[in-house]
Each structure stands twice: as C-alpha cells, then as structure tokens.
Design a protein around this motif. Structure first.
Motif, short mmCIF file in Angstrom:
data_model
loop_
_atom_site.label_atom_id
_atom_site.label_comp_id
_atom_site.label_asym_id
_atom_site.label_seq_id
_atom_site.Cartn_x
_atom_site.Cartn_y
_atom_site.Cartn_z
N GLU A 1 0.84 -1.20 0.00
CA GLU A 1 0.00 0.00 0.00
C GLU A 1 0.88 1.25 0.00
N LEU A 2 0.60 2.16 -0.92
CA LEU A 2 1.37 3.40 -1.00
C LEU A 2 0.43 4.60 -1.11
N PRO A 3 0.44 5.50 -0.12
CA PRO A 3 -0.36 6.72 -0.24
C PRO A 3 0.13 7.56 -1.43
N GLN A 4 -0.80 8.08 -2.19
CA GLN A 4 -0.50 8.85 -3.40
C GLN A 4 0.46 10.01 -3.13
N GLU A 5 0.31 10.63 -1.95
CA GLU A 5 1.11 11.83 -1.67
C GLU A 5 2.60 11.53 -1.48
N LEU A 6 2.97 10.25 -1.35
CA LEU A 6 4.38 9.90 -1.20
C LEU A 6 5.10 9.69 -2.54
N ILE A 7 4.37 9.78 -3.63
CA ILE A 7 4.99 9.69 -4.96
C ILE A 7 5.63 11.03 -5.27
N ALA A 8 6.96 11.07 -5.34
CA ALA A 8 7.68 12.33 -5.57
C ALA A 8 7.36 12.87 -6.96
N GLN A 9 6.92 14.12 -7.00
CA GLN A 9 6.57 14.74 -8.28
C GLN A 9 7.69 15.60 -8.85
N ASP A 10 8.57 16.07 -7.97
CA ASP A 10 9.66 16.95 -8.40
C ASP A 10 10.97 16.50 -7.77
N PRO A 11 12.09 16.71 -8.47
CA PRO A 11 13.39 16.41 -7.86
C PRO A 11 13.71 17.43 -6.78
N LEU A 12 14.51 17.04 -5.81
CA LEU A 12 14.97 17.98 -4.79
C LEU A 12 15.92 19.00 -5.40
N LEU A 13 16.07 20.12 -4.70
CA LEU A 13 16.95 21.18 -5.19
C LEU A 13 18.37 20.66 -5.37
N LYS A 14 18.86 19.89 -4.37
CA LYS A 14 20.18 19.27 -4.47
C LYS A 14 20.02 17.76 -4.51
N ARG A 15 20.63 17.12 -5.49
CA ARG A 15 20.45 15.69 -5.73
C ARG A 15 20.76 14.85 -4.50
N GLU B 1 19.26 16.72 -33.16
CA GLU B 1 19.00 18.15 -32.99
C GLU B 1 17.52 18.46 -33.18
N VAL B 2 16.90 17.78 -34.14
CA VAL B 2 15.45 17.95 -34.36
C VAL B 2 14.69 17.46 -33.13
N LEU B 3 15.12 16.31 -32.61
CA LEU B 3 14.46 15.72 -31.44
C LEU B 3 14.62 16.62 -30.21
N ASP B 4 15.80 17.20 -30.07
CA ASP B 4 16.05 18.08 -28.92
C ASP B 4 15.13 19.29 -28.96
N GLU B 5 14.80 19.75 -30.16
CA GLU B 5 13.91 20.91 -30.30
C GLU B 5 12.45 20.54 -30.07
N LEU B 6 12.02 19.39 -30.59
CA LEU B 6 10.59 19.05 -30.59
C LEU B 6 10.17 18.10 -29.47
N GLY B 7 11.11 17.28 -28.99
CA GLY B 7 10.76 16.23 -28.04
C GLY B 7 10.68 16.70 -26.59
N GLN B 8 9.96 15.94 -25.79
CA GLN B 8 9.87 16.18 -24.35
C GLN B 8 10.48 14.98 -23.62
N MET B 9 10.92 15.21 -22.39
CA MET B 9 11.43 14.10 -21.59
C MET B 9 10.29 13.12 -21.30
N PRO B 10 10.52 11.82 -21.50
CA PRO B 10 9.45 10.82 -21.33
C PRO B 10 9.26 10.44 -19.86
N LEU B 11 8.75 11.38 -19.07
CA LEU B 11 8.57 11.10 -17.65
C LEU B 11 7.54 10.00 -17.43
N PRO B 12 7.71 9.19 -16.38
CA PRO B 12 6.73 8.14 -16.09
C PRO B 12 5.33 8.72 -15.86
N PRO B 13 4.29 7.92 -16.09
CA PRO B 13 2.91 8.43 -15.99
C PRO B 13 2.51 8.89 -14.60
N TYR B 14 3.21 8.42 -13.56
CA TYR B 14 2.84 8.84 -12.20
C TYR B 14 3.39 10.23 -11.85
N ILE B 15 4.23 10.79 -12.73
CA ILE B 15 4.69 12.17 -12.52
C ILE B 15 3.81 13.10 -13.35
#
Length: 341
Positions: free
Chosen positions: A9-23, A140-154
């Motif tokens: 069981e995992l509460p939804q609020e524990l899924i990290a949505q953003d990286p921390l300021l310092k890794r 270079e085309v991909l870098d301009e048009l593409g987005q990072m493929p983040l997992p669906p839970y983010i």
C-alpha cells in the motif's frame, strides 16, 4: 510465485513529483542483510558505506527527449509517439497513443512538419515501426521538438530537462532514466574516488520494460522486453580486479545490475561485450557479480521490486517499504534511495 506477493500500500502523496533542489539531499534507507538492521541517513552519507578497493558500477546511458506530440496529416487528430528502440538512422520502434489511429501508412507531423513519421509496420505488443523524414541531424530535431518521457505517475512538467539525467550521462539512447543514479553529484563522485573506490561505467539503454507492467499472476510467465547494453574492456577489467582483490561490487540501480548479471559467467567473471538482454531477476536468482545495491523505491508488483527482493528477502524488503511509508520517504523516480549491504 504470485504477482500479488509483491504488492504493498502506498499513499499517493508519497509519490515524488519533483526532484529535490540538491540531488544528494535525498534520504537513504540502509538495509544490512547481515544484521537485519535498518538505518535512516541522507544520500550524501553513502560514502561511509563504501570502502577503499570497492567498485561502484554506474549506468552512463543518456535519456533522449523521446516523447513527441504530433497530428495525423489526414485528420489533424492529436497523437503521441514515444521512441523506444532505434532500428536504423530513420526507423524507430515506438509506442503510440492512441494506437488505433496509427495504422500502417498513417503519417504524423511534428513541429509543423519539421519532423514527419510514417507507420511502416506493427510489431509485438502493438508497438509501431515508424520511419521519420527530416532535414539535418535527427538528435538536434528531437532536442527541439521532443519532451522528456517522464513516467505516468509524474504529473508535473519538468522545468529543467537535466534533472531527469544523471550527472554522468554520456551515451544517448534511453527512453527512461536509470533513476538510482540521479542522487549523485559530481562532488560526491569525486569524494568517492578520493577515498579509493573505483568507478566502472556500463551502458544499458532503458526501454519498454520500464513502461510495461506485469500482467500475469504467475510471474514466471512474464516476458521482459530486451534492452541494449555495452560493457567495455576498461570496465570489465576494473570489476574483475575488484572481485579478485576481495572488494565489493556496488551496483547503482537495477539497470547496472541487469547488465552485470547478463555478461558474467558462473564464476562472476565479467567480459567486455555488447548485445541485448531480457534477463528477468526474481527471488531464487543467485547473483554472480553484484554484492551491494543502491536503488530507489519501486512500484508495487514491478519487476524492479522483484529484482530487489531477489537480492535480499521479499518479506524483509516489503517490511522495509512499510517502514518507508511510515517514515514518509519519497517514492519512485524522483524519490529517495535505498542501500542494500
């Protein structure tokens, strides 16, 4: 072995949505297999558990901005394409949403025609082979048009693309980051080297397996998607020397682990090579190379959780996850880390 054996069981609020300021500010749960003990530290403390003569093995794959949003040329319908595996300069195996709109012959335009893809075949699992048309250099085309493929839970959009890359990412080709490595800073890696710990680089391009859930109750019936790996002479020699001298092989992430266990012989000797691996590691597996593991907290019923349970003990891992929930650790890609000693 049942899929439900790896649920928690995992509460939804524990899924990290953003990286921390310092890794390296993320938390670190340390599991000691010899004593059964658990410690709660910060990731920057990981150096205290590494000894001179040990070898840290990192996956230096680099994530490509593999998520493309386009429109069908004939209808203008919106369509999403995720690049998974490169077949040649212009042909990629992809995951398309919605798939029913991507019949063979369908043409999809991205960036008002800067990139155009044509579906040329349907492959296993309903994936599509797409041939791309463009001018210039694809990356270079991909870098301009593409987005990072983040997992669906983010659900948040990532402001800084580099935060979904490790600081040592080098070889492009992944559809997802090897997330255990996201906690390292260049400064921490320099301190680790100064302490006399060797660092070996391997490459495994993370592909569809990251996005594919286990759908069978009997996990032995699950088939892993193959992913491309490379291990060079320098890395193989470093790992073999470490083993011969009694040092520990500390694998950073499940991708490094799968690479090492693929290329090792029964005596734990690693050879330089490249190829495709679909190795599936679950409880009962006997590790040949990896002594210790740095990893993140994984999704319920995932192959990653099964791999971690193979290294330690399924019930002890699930108990540790229960404690992590109680202690409000952050879970998944941008979450906290675990070290299994």
């Amino acid at each position: 072995m049942k899929l439900s054996d790896f649920n928690y069981e995992l509460p939804q609020e524990l899924i990290a949505q953003d990286p921390l300021l310092k890794r390296s500010d993320s938390r670190l749960m340390v599991l000691n297999r010899a004593t059964g003990g658990i410690e709660h530290r910060h990731f920057s403390d990981v150096i205290e558990y590494l000894n001179p003569g040990d070898c840290l093995v990192i996956n230096d794959t680099k994530v490509i901005p593999a998520r493309l949003i386009g429109v069908k040329e004939d209808t203008g319908a919106s369509i999403e394409v995720l690049l998974l595996k490169r077949h040649d300069d212009k042909v990629w195996e992809t995951l398309v949403k919605p798939g029913k709109k991507a019949r063979v012959g369908a043409r999809i335009s991205f960036g008002e025609g800067k990139l155009v893809g044509e579906v040329i075949d349907i492959v296993e699992e309903g994936n599509r082979l797409i041939r791309f048309e463009y001018e210039g250099i694809f990356e270079e085309v991909l870098d301009e048009l593409g987005q990072m493929p983040l997992p669906p839970y983010i659900t948040h959009r990532l402001e800084d693309k580099d935060r979904y890359q490790t600081v040592y990412a080098t070889h492009t080709g992944s559809a997802a980051a090897p997330t255990a490595g996201l906690h390292f800073t260049k400064e921490l890696l320099a301190q680790i080297k100064e302490k006399g710990i060797k660092i070996a680089r391997v490459t495994l391009h993370v592909g569809l397996g990251t996005f594919r859930p286990v759908k069978v109750e009997n996990i032995l019936e699950h088939h892993m998607h193959s992913e491309f790996y490379v291990i060079d002479e320098e890395a193989a020699n470093t790992i073999n020397e470490t083993k011969a001298n009694g040092g520990k092989i500390v694998s950073v992430g499940t991708t490094s682990t799968r690479t090492l266990e693929t290329v090792a012989d029964e005596n734990g000797h690693v050879r330089a090579c490249s190829g495709w691996t679909d190795i599936f590691i679950y409880p009962g597996y006997k590790f040949k190379v990896v002594d210790r593991l740095i990893t993140n907290f994984h999704l319920p019923e995932s192959t990653l959780l099964m791999l971690v349970s193979a290294l330690y003990d399924r019930e002890k891992i699930l108990e540790a996850y229960k404690i992590a929930v109680e202690e409000k650790y952050r879970f998944f890609s941008f979450g906290d880390a675990m070290l299994i000693l």
